[in-house]
Design a protein around this motif. Structure first.
Motif, PDB file in Angstrom:
ATOM      1  N   ASP A   1     -21.122 106.247  11.808  1.00 43.26           N
ATOM      2  CA  ASP A   1     -19.765 106.387  12.322  1.00 43.26           C
ATOM      3  C   ASP A   1     -18.992 105.163  11.846  1.00 43.26           C
ATOM      4  O   ASP A   1     -19.132 104.083  12.405  1.00 43.26           O
ATOM      5  CB  ASP A   1     -19.846 106.440  13.850  1.00 43.26           C
TER       6      ASP A   1
ATOM      7  N   LEU B   1     -16.796 102.830  14.412  1.00 44.58           N
ATOM      8  CA  LEU B   1     -17.576 102.029  15.361  1.00 44.58           C
ATOM      9  C   LEU B   1     -18.472 101.052  14.621  1.00 44.58           C
ATOM     10  O   LEU B   1     -18.731  99.946  15.095  1.00 44.58           O
ATOM     11  CB  LEU B   1     -18.423 102.935  16.255  1.00 44.58           C
TER      12      LEU B   1
ATOM     13  N   PRO C   1     -22.723  92.781  24.880  1.00 41.09           N
ATOM     14  CA  PRO C   1     -23.593  93.949  24.786  1.00 41.09           C
ATOM     15  C   PRO C   1     -22.872  95.221  24.362  1.00 41.09           C
ATOM     16  O   PRO C   1     -23.484  96.087  23.726  1.00 41.09           O
ATOM     17  CB  PRO C   1     -24.181  94.091  26.194  1.00 41.09           C
ATOM     18  N   ILE C   2     -21.579  95.342  24.658  1.00 48.65           N
ATOM     19  CA  ILE C   2     -20.841  96.542  24.234  1.00 48.65           C
ATOM     20  C   ILE C   2     -20.811  96.613  22.718  1.00 48.65           C
ATOM     21  O   ILE C   2     -21.047  97.670  22.119  1.00 48.65           O
ATOM     22  CB  ILE C   2     -19.415  96.540  24.813  1.00 48.65           C
TER      23      ILE C   2
ATOM     24  N   LEU D   1     -24.294  97.623  21.562  1.00 48.12           N
ATOM     25  CA  LEU D   1     -24.519  99.061  21.771  1.00 48.12           C
ATOM     26  C   LEU D   1     -23.742  99.869  20.743  1.00 48.12           C
ATOM     27  O   LEU D   1     -24.231 100.867  20.205  1.00 48.12           O
ATOM     28  CB  LEU D   1     -24.060  99.460  23.169  1.00 48.12           C
ATOM     29  N   MET D   2     -22.502  99.390  20.473  1.00 49.67           N
ATOM     30  CA  MET D   2     -21.635 100.110  19.552  1.00 49.67           C
ATOM     31  C   MET D   2     -22.259 100.150  18.158  1.00 49.67           C
ATOM     32  O   MET D   2     -22.361 101.219  17.540  1.00 49.67           O
ATOM     33  CB  MET D   2     -20.283  99.401  19.491  1.00 49.67           C
TER      34      MET D   2
ATOM     35  N   TYR E   1     -25.414 102.313  18.105  1.00 53.34           N
ATOM     36  CA  TYR E   1     -25.136 103.753  18.125  1.00 53.34           C
ATOM     37  C   TYR E   1     -24.561 104.213  16.794  1.00 53.34           C
ATOM     38  O   TYR E   1     -24.983 105.249  16.249  1.00 53.34           O
ATOM     39  CB  TYR E   1     -24.157 104.057  19.256  1.00 53.34           C
TER      40      TYR E   1
ATOM     41  N   LYS F   1     -32.660 105.355  14.597  1.00 54.77           N
ATOM     42  CA  LYS F   1     -33.268 105.205  15.925  1.00 54.77           C
ATOM     43  C   LYS F   1     -33.683 103.765  16.205  1.00 54.77           C
ATOM     44  O   LYS F   1     -33.636 103.326  17.341  1.00 54.77           O
ATOM     45  CB  LYS F   1     -34.445 106.155  16.100  1.00 54.77           C
TER      46      LYS F   1
ATOM     47  N   LEU G   1     -30.523 102.048  17.425  1.00 59.03           N
ATOM     48  CA  LEU G   1     -30.160 102.430  18.778  1.00 59.03           C
ATOM     49  C   LEU G   1     -31.080 101.752  19.785  1.00 59.03           C
ATOM     50  O   LEU G   1     -30.615 101.200  20.793  1.00 59.03           O
ATOM     51  CB  LEU G   1     -30.230 103.951  18.928  1.00 59.03           C
TER      52      LEU G   1
ATOM     53  N   LEU H   1     -29.947  99.162  22.693  1.00 58.78           N
ATOM     54  CA  LEU H   1     -30.255  99.388  24.108  1.00 58.78           C
ATOM     55  C   LEU H   1     -31.035  98.206  24.681  1.00 58.78           C
ATOM     56  O   LEU H   1     -30.767  97.748  25.797  1.00 58.78           O
ATOM     57  CB  LEU H   1     -31.061 100.674  24.280  1.00 58.78           C
TER      58      LEU H   1
ATOM     59  N   ALA I   1     -28.696  95.284  25.276  1.00 62.26           N
ATOM     60  CA  ALA I   1     -27.861  95.447  26.460  1.00 62.26           C
ATOM     61  C   ALA I   1     -28.680  95.217  27.722  1.00 62.26           C
ATOM     62  O   ALA I   1     -28.258  94.482  28.627  1.00 62.26           O
ATOM     63  CB  ALA I   1     -27.247  96.837  26.473  1.00 62.26           C
ATOM     64  N   ALA I   2     -29.891  95.805  27.785  1.00 62.75           N
ATOM     65  CA  ALA I   2     -30.727  95.642  28.974  1.00 62.75           C
ATOM     66  C   ALA I   2     -31.057  94.172  29.190  1.00 62.75           C
ATOM     67  O   ALA I   2     -30.977  93.651  30.308  1.00 62.75           O
ATOM     68  CB  ALA I   2     -32.014  96.446  28.815  1.00 62.75           C
TER      69      ALA I   2
END
Lengths: 372, 199
Positions: free
Chosen positions: A95, A98, A143-144, A147-148, A151, A156, A159, A163, A166-167
């Motif tokens: 994408d 993003l 973290p946004i 994540l962006m 994604y 994979k 991603l 994740l 962020a966690a």
């Protein structure tokens, strides 16, 4: 209280004397400290990258970079140039919007946080009242961005890396904020300048590291986790996830991640030195020196020396911490994800809560030593 | 008009524009991930509005709570689930749209009327307390707003316990609502073959 050098005031006075109005002078002044801090942050990154290469080499009994400049000091610039001229690839099924916005969202909050780092009484961009809280708020945006990009890469491993990042940063934000809260409670202020001033009453003995040893350790662990440095570099664990959220990135976009992570490391080291190691303060207070030499604190020489010593001390302390972080990176194994979350939620969080309670109790019991 | 006022006006217009367009995007965009990211942008712009109102602590708290926690959790949930589901077409779609438009327009006109009623007590900008606000918020939270503050914390605790109970079904032998025994095994998806076998 000795106010030290106020460059903004003198700058405005000079401009006023040649007939520039107050507002225009302010507008001309504003970009100057920002630019200066940005440049020093980037230079700091170059130095840190060189240190990382050299210290890792020493830890592994290699020589490390040698040919680019004396002792390889130009190696980070060569790295930077390489990244700059590399082809900027956006994967076909990614994408693209993003994918581009992700690295920017990671870098911008980190650079914005330099707003609150003081190098002296008036040597900072802005003494905002919410000070250290601004840094905690800004670092939660990162973290946004991760994540962006995780994604948008449409991969994979990316991603999963995003994740994990962020966690990890959500889990370690809480003990971090709680240990900062203990300091704020002792200072009665969120401003970084007030926090440093409170530590500079008796030189090295009044540094917060003696009053907050538990908080210091918690903060350092959490700062390393927030920077994704090695005992906690799960988001980019290369054996499992290729390179985490950075897998698909190349060229300048990758450089932004690289830059962001090193600027974040230096920022964390600077903030540890501000919060726990007396910031710009010399181990022996300047007041003692000037009283010994019988020079008044307001004399220009002393003022310039104080300011210089302040900047040098801040940077020295920060780089000492950067050195420890690099040494940790090349000597410790990586933790597992369940160990990481266990450490954050089941160990650091209760300990930091207990530390907060202890600080509150000590503040009431011994107001002389723990800030009344 | 002074430079400061002009800057404020420009900042306000930009922020307001981002909020309006962003929130429209949150509702109208097809891709739920875009909606979630735009929601973060809207939260950030609201924080910017607080900053323009001299409420820097509230602005930072907005960023920390809404962007840093709520929005990240929303994104987290979306990316973990990430399930493509074809929704069934709703019946009576046109009449539903008509009714909801009517309700929205009525609410909007009510809001506009309230806005024009001129009962607002506009604070004098000279008397704003700025950085002192942090101290003032703390004083209020621990004196006259102590009860709401404590009730909110109890509410959060209840939500947390509820989430743990729902997540850890293995510790409960029977369902809380129906009283039926709960299946103890893990909920797993059927194993999909990723690589197509070569024949």
């Amino acid at each position: 209280m000795n106010n030290g050098i106020d460059l903004e005031y003198s700058f405005n006075e000079i401009l006023k004397s040649i007939g520039v109005s107050q507002q225009i002078a302010h507008i001309i002044w504003m970009p100057l400290p920002m630019l200066l801090v940005l440049i020093s942050a980037v230079i700091g990154v170059l130095v840190t990258v060189w240190l990382e290469r050299k210290i890792s080499a020493a830890a592994q009994q290699r020589i490390g970079p040698e040919y680019a400049g004396a002792l390889g000091v130009l190696q980070p610039i060569a790295d930077g140039l390489k990244l700059l001229v590399k082809e900027d690839i956006i994967p076909a099924k990614a994408d693209s919007l993003l994918f581009t916005a992700g690295p920017i969202l990671v870098l911008v909050p980190v650079i914005l946080s330099w707003l609150i780092v003081p190098f002296g009484q008036n040597l900072m961009i802005s003494n905002v009242g919410i000070g250290i809280f601004l840094w905690i708020a800004l670092s939660s945006i990162q973290p946004i961005g991760l994540l962006m990009s995780g994604y948008a890469s449409n991969n994979k491993y990316s991603l999963l890396g995003g994740l994990r990042a962020a966690a990890q940063s959500i889990s370690y934000e809480i003990p971090l904020a709680l240990s900062v809260l203990a300091i704020v409670m002792m200072t009665n202020s969120l401003s970084t300048v007030d926090i440093v001033n409170q530590q500079n009453t008796a030189g090295i003995f009044s540094w917060n590291v003696w009053r907050q040893p538990i908080g210091f350790v918690i903060f350092w662990i959490c700062a390393l986790a927030e920077c994704e440095r090695l005992p906690f570099d799960l988001p980019e664990a290369e054996e499992e996830l290729v390179a985490g959220y950075q897998t698909e990135y190349a060229g300048m976009k990758f450089a932004l991640f690289y830059l962001g992570s090193y600027i974040n490391l230096i920022l964390s080291a600077l903030l540890v030195s501000v919060l726990y190691l007396g910031g710009w303060g010399f181990p022996i207070p300047v007041e003692t020196f000037s009283a010994f030499l019988k020079i008044p604190l307001t004399s220009p020489t002393i003022q310039v020396i104080t300011a210089t010593v302040g900047i040098v001390m801040t940077i020295l302390k920060a780089y000492f911490l950067v050195f420890i972080a690099i040494l940790l990176r090349w000597t410790t194994p990586r933790v597992r994800i369940d160990q990481l979350l266990d450490l954050g939620w089941k160990f650091l969080l209760p300990i930091s809560l207990a530390n907060l309670l202890l600080t509150a109790g000590l503040k009431l019991a011994l107001p002389k030593f723990f800030g009344g | 008009m002074s430079i400061a006022l002009t800057t404020q006006l420009i900042c306000f217009s930009v922020l307001a524009l981002i909020i309006v367009i962003g929130s429209l995007g949150v509702i109208l965009l097809e891709n739920i991930v875009y909606s979630a990211f735009l929601l973060g942008g809207v939260f950030m712009s609201v924080a910017g509005l607080y900053l323009l109102l001299n409420a820097s602590f509230v602005a930072a708290a907005q960023v920390l709570v809404y962007v840093g926690a709520v929005n990240v959790l929303i994104l987290f949930a979306i990316m973990l689930v990430n399930k493509k589901e074809s929704l069934k077409p709703k019946e009576y779609l046109n009449s539903r749209k008509l009714i909801s438009t009517l309700i929205c327009i009525t609410l909007l006109s009510l809001l506009v009327r309230v806005d024009l009623s001129k009962v607002w007590n506009i604070a004098n900008p000279e008397s704003s307390i700025g950085e002192e606000a942090t101290v003032r918020i703390g004083e209020h939270l621990f004196s006259d707003y102590l009860l709401p503050f404590e009730v909110a914390s109890v509410l959060l605790l209840m939500a947390m316990i509820g989430a743990i109970v729902l997540a850890r079904r293995d510790v409960m032998s029977e369902d809380i609502s129906t009283g039926l025994p709960v299946k103890q095994e893990l909920i797993e998806k059927s194993n999909e073959q990723i690589l197509i076998e070569k024949n």
